[in-house]
Structure formats: C-alpha cells, structure tokens
Motif scaffolding. Structure first.
Motif, PDB file in Angstrom:
ATOM      1  N   TYR A  58       0.699  -1.191   0.075  1.00  0.00           N
ATOM      2  CA  TYR A  58      -0.051  -0.308   0.096  1.00  0.00           C
ATOM      3  C   TYR A  58       0.957   1.497  -0.164  1.00  0.00           C
ATOM      4  CZ  TYR A  58      -3.465   3.537   1.490  1.00  0.00           C
ATOM      5  OH  TYR A  58      -4.298   4.521   1.530  1.00  0.00           O
ATOM      6  N   TYR A  59       1.933   1.449   0.890  1.00  0.00           N
ATOM      7  CA  TYR A  59       2.699   2.364   0.977  1.00  0.00           C
ATOM      8  C   TYR A  59       3.964   2.347  -0.188  1.00  0.00           C
ATOM      9  CZ  TYR A  59       0.421   3.526   5.118  1.00  0.00           C
ATOM     10  OH  TYR A  59      -0.537   4.286   6.045  1.00  0.00           O
ATOM     11  N   LEU A  60       4.268   1.358  -0.945  1.00  0.00           N
ATOM     12  CA  LEU A  60       5.212   1.244  -1.754  1.00  0.00           C
ATOM     13  C   LEU A  60       5.294   2.450  -2.780  1.00  0.00           C
ATOM     14  CD1 LEU A  60       7.854  -0.284  -2.736  1.00  0.00           C
ATOM     15  CD2 LEU A  60       6.302  -1.695  -4.320  1.00  0.00           C
ATOM     16  N   PRO A  61       3.983   2.859  -3.434  1.00  0.00           N
ATOM     17  CA  PRO A  61       4.199   3.920  -4.412  1.00  0.00           C
ATOM     18  C   PRO A  61       4.650   5.143  -3.831  1.00  0.00           C
ATOM     19  CG  PRO A  61       2.097   2.710  -4.638  1.00  0.00           C
ATOM     20  CD  PRO A  61       2.894   2.147  -3.424  1.00  0.00           C
ATOM     21  N   THR A  62       4.352   5.469  -2.480  1.00  0.00           N
ATOM     22  CA  THR A  62       4.617   6.646  -2.005  1.00  0.00           C
ATOM     23  C   THR A  62       6.173   6.649  -1.475  1.00  0.00           C
ATOM     24  OG1 THR A  62       2.420   6.794  -0.763  1.00  0.00           O
ATOM     25  CG2 THR A  62       4.063   8.002   0.222  1.00  0.00           C
ATOM     26  N   VAL A  63       6.826   5.689  -1.110  1.00  0.00           N
ATOM     27  CA  VAL A  63       8.068   5.560  -0.837  1.00  0.00           C
ATOM     28  C   VAL A  63       9.051   5.602  -2.212  1.00  0.00           C
ATOM     29  CG1 VAL A  63       9.824   3.890  -0.105  1.00  0.00           C
ATOM     30  CG2 VAL A  63       7.853   4.022   1.186  1.00  0.00           C
ATOM     31  N   MET A  64       8.547   4.975  -3.191  1.00  0.00           N
ATOM     32  CA  MET A  64       9.202   4.972  -4.605  1.00  0.00           C
ATOM     33  C   MET A  64       8.984   6.410  -4.994  1.00  0.00           C
ATOM     34  SD  MET A  64       8.004   1.479  -6.693  1.00  0.00           S
ATOM     35  CE  MET A  64       8.730   2.163  -7.958  1.00  0.00           C
ATOM     36  N   LEU A  65       8.025   7.225  -4.782  1.00  0.00           N
ATOM     37  CA  LEU A  65       8.142   8.494  -5.460  1.00  0.00           C
ATOM     38  C   LEU A  65       8.710   9.434  -4.677  1.00  0.00           C
ATOM     39  CD1 LEU A  65       4.013   9.083  -6.156  1.00  0.00           C
ATOM     40  CD2 LEU A  65       6.024   9.123  -7.818  1.00  0.00           C
ATOM     41  N   ALA A  66       9.022   9.400  -3.151  1.00  0.00           N
ATOM     42  CA  ALA A  66      10.124   9.809  -2.303  1.00  0.00           C
ATOM     43  C   ALA A  66      11.322   9.693  -2.823  1.00  0.00           C
ATOM     44  CB  ALA A  66       9.437   9.478  -0.947  1.00  0.00           C
ATOM     45  N   VAL A  67      11.620   8.365  -2.959  1.00  0.00           N
ATOM     46  CA  VAL A  67      13.030   7.950  -3.302  1.00  0.00           C
ATOM     47  C   VAL A  67      13.179   8.314  -4.731  1.00  0.00           C
ATOM     48  CG1 VAL A  67      14.447   5.978  -3.682  1.00  0.00           C
ATOM     49  CG2 VAL A  67      12.940   6.050  -1.668  1.00  0.00           C
ATOM     50  N   GLY A  68      12.390   8.419  -5.627  1.00  0.00           N
ATOM     51  CA  GLY A  68      12.548   8.744  -6.913  1.00  0.00           C
ATOM     52  C   GLY A  68      12.967  10.281  -7.238  1.00  0.00           C
ATOM     53  N   LYS A  69      12.655  11.029  -6.221  1.00  0.00           N
ATOM     54  CA  LYS A  69      13.097  12.357  -6.281  1.00  0.00           C
ATOM     55  C   LYS A  69      14.565  12.393  -6.081  1.00  0.00           C
ATOM     56  CE  LYS A  69       8.733  14.511  -4.580  1.00  0.00           C
ATOM     57  NZ  LYS A  69       8.170  15.106  -3.519  1.00  0.00           N
ATOM     58  N   VAL A  70      15.077  11.355  -5.381  1.00  0.00           N
ATOM     59  CA  VAL A  70      16.575  11.410  -5.008  1.00  0.00           C
ATOM     60  C   VAL A  70      17.216  10.686  -6.321  1.00  0.00           C
ATOM     61  CG1 VAL A  70      18.437  10.579  -3.713  1.00  0.00           C
ATOM     62  CG2 VAL A  70      16.499  11.244  -2.532  1.00  0.00           C
ATOM     63  N   SER A  71      16.632   9.562  -6.775  1.00  0.00           N
ATOM     64  CA  SER A  71      17.403   8.787  -7.914  1.00  0.00           C
ATOM     65  C   SER A  71      16.265   8.005  -8.377  1.00  0.00           C
ATOM     66  CB  SER A  71      18.522   7.956  -7.411  1.00  0.00           C
ATOM     67  OG  SER A  71      18.687   7.060  -8.437  1.00  0.00           O
ATOM     68  N   THR A  72      15.997   7.797  -9.586  1.00  0.00           N
ATOM     69  CA  THR A  72      15.204   6.993 -10.450  1.00  0.00           C
ATOM     70  C   THR A  72      15.579   5.508 -10.227  1.00  0.00           C
ATOM     71  OG1 THR A  72      15.793   7.585 -12.417  1.00  0.00           O
ATOM     72  CG2 THR A  72      13.898   8.711 -11.782  1.00  0.00           C
ATOM     73  N   VAL A  73      16.969   5.155 -10.471  1.00  0.00           N
ATOM     74  CA  VAL A  73      17.484   3.908 -10.260  1.00  0.00           C
ATOM     75  C   VAL A  73      17.048   3.274  -8.999  1.00  0.00           C
ATOM     76  CG1 VAL A  73      19.596   2.484 -10.496  1.00  0.00           C
ATOM     77  CG2 VAL A  73      18.875   4.510 -12.168  1.00  0.00           C
ATOM     78  N   LEU A  74      17.581   4.417  -7.796  1.00  0.00           N
ATOM     79  CA  LEU A  74      17.111   3.850  -6.650  1.00  0.00           C
ATOM     80  C   LEU A  74      15.672   3.383  -6.379  1.00  0.00           C
ATOM     81  CD1 LEU A  74      18.823   3.257  -3.976  1.00  0.00           C
ATOM     82  CD2 LEU A  74      18.273   5.685  -3.274  1.00  0.00           C
ATOM     83  N   ALA A  75      14.759   4.070  -6.903  1.00  0.00           N
ATOM     84  CA  ALA A  75      13.225   3.937  -6.677  1.00  0.00           C
ATOM     85  C   ALA A  75      13.038   2.430  -7.490  1.00  0.00           C
ATOM     86  CB  ALA A  75      12.594   4.821  -7.319  1.00  0.00           C
ATOM     87  N   GLY A  76      13.572   2.230  -8.583  1.00  0.00           N
ATOM     88  CA  GLY A  76      13.433   0.790  -8.976  1.00  0.00           C
ATOM     89  C   GLY A  76      14.073  -0.260  -8.292  1.00  0.00           C
ATOM     90  N   ILE A  77      15.109   0.098  -7.699  1.00  0.00           N
ATOM     91  CA  ILE A  77      15.909  -0.773  -6.620  1.00  0.00           C
ATOM     92  C   ILE A  77      14.947  -1.269  -5.632  1.00  0.00           C
ATOM     93  CG2 ILE A  77      17.809  -1.287  -5.170  1.00  0.00           C
ATOM     94  CD1 ILE A  77      19.435   0.111  -7.338  1.00  0.00           C
ATOM     95  N   VAL A  78      14.125  -0.050  -4.959  1.00  0.00           N
ATOM     96  CA  VAL A  78      13.446  -0.302  -3.809  1.00  0.00           C
ATOM     97  C   VAL A  78      12.104  -1.234  -4.030  1.00  0.00           C
ATOM     98  CG1 VAL A  78      11.662   1.031  -2.517  1.00  0.00           C
ATOM     99  CG2 VAL A  78      13.927   1.669  -2.652  1.00  0.00           C
ATOM    100  N   ALA A  79      11.657  -0.953  -5.486  1.00  0.00           N
ATOM    101  CA  ALA A  79      10.407  -1.867  -5.940  1.00  0.00           C
ATOM    102  C   ALA A  79      10.942  -3.348  -6.348  1.00  0.00           C
ATOM    103  CB  ALA A  79      10.094  -1.377  -7.402  1.00  0.00           C
ATOM    104  N   ALA A  80      12.325  -3.457  -6.632  1.00  0.00           N
ATOM    105  CA  ALA A  80      12.635  -4.912  -6.877  1.00  0.00           C
ATOM    106  C   ALA A  80      12.979  -5.693  -5.569  1.00  0.00           C
ATOM    107  CB  ALA A  80      13.957  -4.726  -7.658  1.00  0.00           C
ATOM    108  N   VAL A  81      13.404  -4.690  -4.535  1.00  0.00           N
ATOM    109  CA  VAL A  81      13.859  -5.458  -3.357  1.00  0.00           C
ATOM    110  C   VAL A  81      12.428  -6.085  -2.675  1.00  0.00           C
ATOM    111  CG1 VAL A  81      14.291  -4.681  -0.794  1.00  0.00           C
ATOM    112  CG2 VAL A  81      15.923  -4.367  -2.803  1.00  0.00           C
ATOM    113  N   PHE A  82      11.453  -5.157  -2.789  1.00  0.00           N
ATOM    114  CA  PHE A  82       9.957  -5.440  -2.294  1.00  0.00           C
ATOM    115  C   PHE A  82       9.784  -6.903  -2.990  1.00  0.00           C
ATOM    116  CE2 PHE A  82       5.543  -5.474  -2.841  1.00  0.00           C
ATOM    117  CZ  PHE A  82       5.087  -5.413  -1.373  1.00  0.00           C
ATOM    118  N   MET A  83       9.719  -6.844  -4.338  1.00  0.00           N
ATOM    119  CA  MET A  83       9.357  -8.090  -4.866  1.00  0.00           C
ATOM    120  C   MET A  83      10.167  -9.286  -4.595  1.00  0.00           C
ATOM    121  SD  MET A  83       6.759  -7.252  -6.460  1.00  0.00           S
ATOM    122  CE  MET A  83       6.401  -8.863  -7.499  1.00  0.00           C
ATOM    123  N   VAL A  84      11.508  -9.104  -4.440  1.00  0.00           N
ATOM    124  CA  VAL A  84      12.374 -10.373  -3.996  1.00  0.00           C
ATOM    125  C   VAL A  84      11.893 -10.636  -2.470  1.00  0.00           C
ATOM    126  CG1 VAL A  84      14.832 -10.775  -3.641  1.00  0.00           C
ATOM    127  CG2 VAL A  84      13.922  -9.722  -5.607  1.00  0.00           C
TER     128      VAL A  84
END
Length: 102
Positions: A58-84
């Motif tokens: 539920y909170y993953l999109p919010t976290v990804m948007l916040a991390v995406g402001k720093v780095s889009t690659v890091l936001a993708g890594i956050v999503a990948a870590v969640f799935m793994v």
C-alpha cells in the motif's frame, strides 16, 4: 411442551445382525475440529505475512515517489527489493519446514 427429536439408526454389524437404536455414541464428524495446532499456527503466520506485505504494498508507491526524487534507479531498486523480499520470506519458510520434517 418441549419437543425432542431423536435419530434412529439401523445398522448391520459385521456379524450380519441388524441393530436398531439411537446413534448417540457415534464418533464426531471429521469436520468437527477444523485445525490442529500446527495448521492453526501456519494460518496465523500466513495471515501476518499477508498483512505486513499488504501494508508495505500500500505504501510502496509513496516510498518510490519519495526515493525517486533522489534517484530513479534507486526507486526501481526499492521496488525490486520489495518483490524479492516476498519470495525470500516463502523460501525461508520452506527451508524451516523442511528442517522440521526431517
């Protein structure tokens, strides 16, 4: 006046004798107790895993948007870590069960 119902059963025993009477002493049905202790604990554990990953999803999109402001690659890594992480939890659970069975 209270009405009482009795079940009458007719059974043929192994010796071929017909027995007629009430069947009050028959064993409880197999669905009487749905879960034993291990099954109940597994169901509670699965409910916790689903609840925690549901909250995280539920909170993953919010976290990804916040991390995406720093780095889009890091936001993708956050999503990948969640799935793994979902698969890692189930993999660890299966290893734990395998050790219990042997």
């Amino acid at each position: 006046m209270r009405m009482m119902r009795h079940r009458i059963a007719a059974t043929i025993t192994d010796s071929g004798v017909l027995r007629i009477g009430n069947d009050q002493h028959e064993p409880p049905p197999p669905w009487g107790r749905l879960m034993d202790r291990d099954t109940r604990n597994a169901a509670i554990g699965a409910a916790w895993v689903l609840l925690l990953f549901g909250i995280a999803a539920y909170y993953l999109p919010t976290v990804m948007l916040a991390v995406g402001k720093v780095s889009t690659v890091l936001a993708g890594i956050v999503a990948a870590v969640f799935m793994v992480a979902i698969f890692v939890v189930f993999w660890l659970r299966s290893r734990s069960q395998r050790k219990k069975d042997h």
